[in-house]
Scaffold this motif. Sequence first.
Motif, mmCIF file in Angstrom:
data_model
loop_
_atom_site.group_PDB
_atom_site.id
_atom_site.type_symbol
_atom_site.label_atom_id
_atom_site.label_comp_id
_atom_site.label_asym_id
_atom_site.label_seq_id
_atom_site.Cartn_x
_atom_site.Cartn_y
_atom_site.Cartn_z
ATOM 1 N N ARG A 1 8.451 9.123 -5.545
ATOM 2 C CA ARG A 1 8.986 8.024 -6.356
ATOM 3 C C ARG A 1 9.616 6.963 -5.452
ATOM 4 O O ARG A 1 9.486 5.764 -5.708
ATOM 5 C CB ARG A 1 10.008 8.546 -7.375
ATOM 6 N N LEU A 2 10.263 7.411 -4.380
ATOM 7 C CA LEU A 2 10.825 6.454 -3.425
ATOM 8 C C LEU A 2 9.715 5.664 -2.737
ATOM 9 O O LEU A 2 9.880 4.482 -2.416
ATOM 10 C CB LEU A 2 11.692 7.176 -2.402
ATOM 11 N N GLN A 3 8.559 6.313 -2.519
ATOM 12 C CA GLN A 3 7.412 5.599 -1.950
ATOM 13 C C GLN A 3 7.013 4.424 -2.850
ATOM 14 O O GLN A 3 6.661 3.347 -2.355
ATOM 15 C CB GLN A 3 6.212 6.553 -1.819
ATOM 16 N N ILE A 4 7.052 4.635 -4.167
ATOM 17 C CA ILE A 4 6.730 3.557 -5.088
ATOM 18 C C ILE A 4 7.713 2.401 -4.907
ATOM 19 O O ILE A 4 7.323 1.223 -4.835
ATOM 20 C CB ILE A 4 6.761 4.043 -6.550
ATOM 21 N N PHE B 1 0.840 -1.191 0.000
ATOM 22 C CA PHE B 1 0.000 0.000 0.000
ATOM 23 C C PHE B 1 0.875 1.240 0.000
ATOM 24 O O PHE B 1 1.797 1.352 0.797
ATOM 25 C CB PHE B 1 -0.900 -0.039 1.238
ATOM 26 N N ILE B 2 0.604 2.153 -0.936
ATOM 27 C CA ILE B 2 1.366 3.397 -1.038
ATOM 28 C C ILE B 2 0.405 4.567 -0.954
ATOM 29 O O ILE B 2 -0.566 4.635 -1.718
ATOM 30 C CB ILE B 2 2.145 3.466 -2.377
ATOM 31 N N PHE B 3 0.654 5.488 -0.052
ATOM 32 C CA PHE B 3 -0.182 6.670 0.070
ATOM 33 C C PHE B 3 0.573 7.868 -0.451
ATOM 34 O O PHE B 3 1.805 7.921 -0.412
ATOM 35 C CB PHE B 3 -0.617 6.916 1.513
ATOM 36 N N GLY B 4 -0.171 8.843 -0.981
ATOM 37 C CA GLY B 4 0.448 10.052 -1.499
ATOM 38 C C GLY B 4 1.041 10.898 -0.379
ATOM 39 O O GLY B 4 0.775 10.681 0.799
ATOM 40 N N GLY B 5 1.850 11.863 -0.765
ATOM 41 C CA GLY B 5 2.474 12.721 0.236
ATOM 42 C C GLY B 5 3.828 12.182 0.652
ATOM 43 O O GLY B 5 4.408 11.316 0.009
#
Length: 258
Positions: free
Chosen positions: A153-156, A90-94
């Motif tokens: 991008r690192l969150q991805i 799960f990836i959330f924005g921000g």
Amino acid sequence: MSVAIEVDNLKRTYEGTLGMTKKKTIEALRGISFKVNEGEIFGLLGPNGAGKTTTIKVLTTLLAPSSGEAKIFGYDCFGGEKLIRDKINFIFGGERGLYWRLSAYENLQYFGDIYKVPGRILKERIPKLIKLVNLEGREHEKVESFSKGMKQRLQIARGLINDPKILFLDEPTIGLDPIGAKDLRNIILKLKEEGKTILLTTHYMHEADELCDRIALINNGELIDIDTPKQLKFKHLKNESGSLEDVYIKLIGGNEIA
């Protein structure tokens, strides 16, 4: 085509308060049903408070449903959590969810350890993820020095560290400039090419139109319609090349489109 996500008559209620003492039952989800095919980008669109986040929390095993069923690859999200969690992320924005005083590489190593990814696999996987999200040459810098786009991008990359089959993206491009948002959309399309199943929420209608194979519109905990962007525009605007934003306003906002 196999089904990755199956939701059947899913309901979620909770007790709220009205005024100082009076209790009120709030229906976050009122019996929604949909399926997501493996390898599909599926958009879940609706206003704040529509039930999108509640749906994602149930599907990611973070919240129990009040009734109905939610399944990932045939496993119940409530009761089969141990069979599901290594297959999803799960990836959330921000900018939340990262350790700013660690480098990008150290962040990925840390989250890989949490998912119990063997060290030899991490050694191969992290450089590939760094390349995928265009952070080569910056991977050993602290995240606190990164721009918002670099962090997202690192969150991805973080969300891919366990090589999930399904990726849940909650407003991944929120707050990004046009170039940063375009870069992130290109990464999402690459993930689809690699066979990932993606459930996406966004408030940007052009983004949903560009990325999604199918879209479900949800409001007040109810599913309003579900179809391809092209068919949604044809059904509700009589114009396949019309604006998805106009469809959204007509169905969710209640305004008539001329």
